[in-house]
Design an enzyme around this catalytic site. Structure first.
Site, mmCIF file in Angstrom:
data_model
loop_
_atom_site.group_PDB
_atom_site.id
_atom_site.type_symbol
_atom_site.label_atom_id
_atom_site.label_comp_id
_atom_site.label_asym_id
_atom_site.label_seq_id
_atom_site.Cartn_x
_atom_site.Cartn_y
_atom_site.Cartn_z
ATOM 1 N N HIS A 8 1.037 -1.228 0.205
ATOM 2 C CA HIS A 8 -0.100 0.018 0.052
ATOM 3 C C HIS A 8 0.805 1.235 0.158
ATOM 4 O O HIS A 8 2.236 1.227 0.240
ATOM 5 C CB HIS A 8 -0.797 -0.025 1.351
ATOM 6 N N GLU A 88 -2.656 -6.895 7.716
ATOM 7 C CA GLU A 88 -1.432 -6.550 8.095
ATOM 8 C C GLU A 88 -1.481 -7.501 9.458
ATOM 9 O O GLU A 88 -2.370 -7.940 9.919
ATOM 10 C CB GLU A 88 -1.334 -5.278 8.835
#
Length: 212
Positions: A8, A88
Site C-alpha cells: 500500500h 497486516e
C-alpha cells in the site's frame, strides 16, 4: 501464473505512530503523499498487467483499498476479492505508545517471526494464513485469471514470498519490507517461481541463504 505484489501507499501510521492510539490499524487512511504515490505507480501497474483482466486480491484495510482505488484498475478486473488473510500483522486494538515501544524492542530481540504480540499475532501466525491463501490459489478453477494483483502490507508480502520460495526463517528475518507503493513481480513456469528483483537485505542471512 504472473503475480504482482504491491505494498500500500504511505498511510497515516507510517508518519505518525500516535495515530494508532486513536484510530484502529484497519482504519488508518492514506496521507496526501500516499495518494500521490498510488497515482504515480498506477501507469506502471497498468504496464505490468499488459491488457490482462486480472484477479485482484486486496487486504480489507482502508489503506490498501484506497491504494487499489487510485490504481484505477477495478473496472478491468476479472474478479476482485477483499481477502482478510492478506491483512497486516495484528498488533491488537488501539495501541498504547509506551507499551508498543516495549513490544517492538522485545520483538527485535526475540525475532520477528516467532515473537507473539500479547494482544495480537506472531509473524508465524501471518505465515499460516498466507499459506492457506496460497493453497486456495493453487486449487483455482480453470476460469481463474493467470494474472494476479495483490495489494497488501510489507510483512505479509515478504511472508508470501517466503512460502512460495521456501526461504528459511533466518533469511526472511534478514530482509526489509518493500517501501510504500513498491512492487515485486513473480512468475511461475514449470512449477518454479522467479522474482523480478530481490528485497533489500539489512544483514546477511546467518545460514548464507540468498533470495535467488
Amino acid at each position: 501464473m504472473k503475480m504482482i505484489l504491491l505494498r500500500h501507499a504511505e498511510a497515516l501510521g507510517n508518519v505518525d505512530e500516535l495515530a494508532y492510539t486513536r484510530i484502529p490499524d484497519h482504519a488508518l487512511p492514506l496521507t496526501a503523499k500516499g495518494r500521490q504515490e498510488a497515482l504515480a505507480v498506477a501507469p506502471e501497474i497498468a504496464r505490468l498487467l499488459d491488457g490482462a483482466r486480472p484477479a485482484v486480491y486486496v487486504s480489507p484495510y482502508l489503506r490498501t483499498r484506497e491504494t487499489l482505488r487510485l490504481l484505477d484498475v477495478e473496472a478491468s478486473c476479472e474478479r476482485l476479492v477483499q481477502e482478510p488473510r492478506l491483512r497486516e500483522q495484528d498488533w491488537g486494538n488501539l495501541q498504547d505508545p509506551a507499551e508498543q515501544a516495549v513490544q517492538k524492542a522485545r520483538r527485535n530481540e526475540f525475532g520477528h517471526f516467532f515473537y507473539r504480540l500479547p494482544f495480537g499475532e506472531s509473524g508465524a501466525d501471518v505465515d499460516d494464513r498466507v499459506a492457506a491463501f496460497l493453497s486456495d490459489l493453487r486449487l483455482r478453477d480453470e476460469r481463474h485469471p493467470e494474472t494476479v494483483l495483490i495489494v497488501s502490507h510489507g510483512l505479509t508480502l515478504r511472508l508470501l514470498c517466503r512460502r512460495l520460495f521456501g526461504w528459511s526463517i533466518e533469511l526472511f528475518e534478514s530482509l526489509s519490507n518493500p517501501g510504500t507503493c513498491e512492487y515485486r513481480v513473480l512468475e511461475e513456469q514449470d512449477g518454479k517461481w522467479s522474482l523480478d528483483r530481490p528485497f533489500a537485505q539489512w544483514r546477511n542471512s546467518p545460514d548464507g541463504e540468498t533470495q535467488l
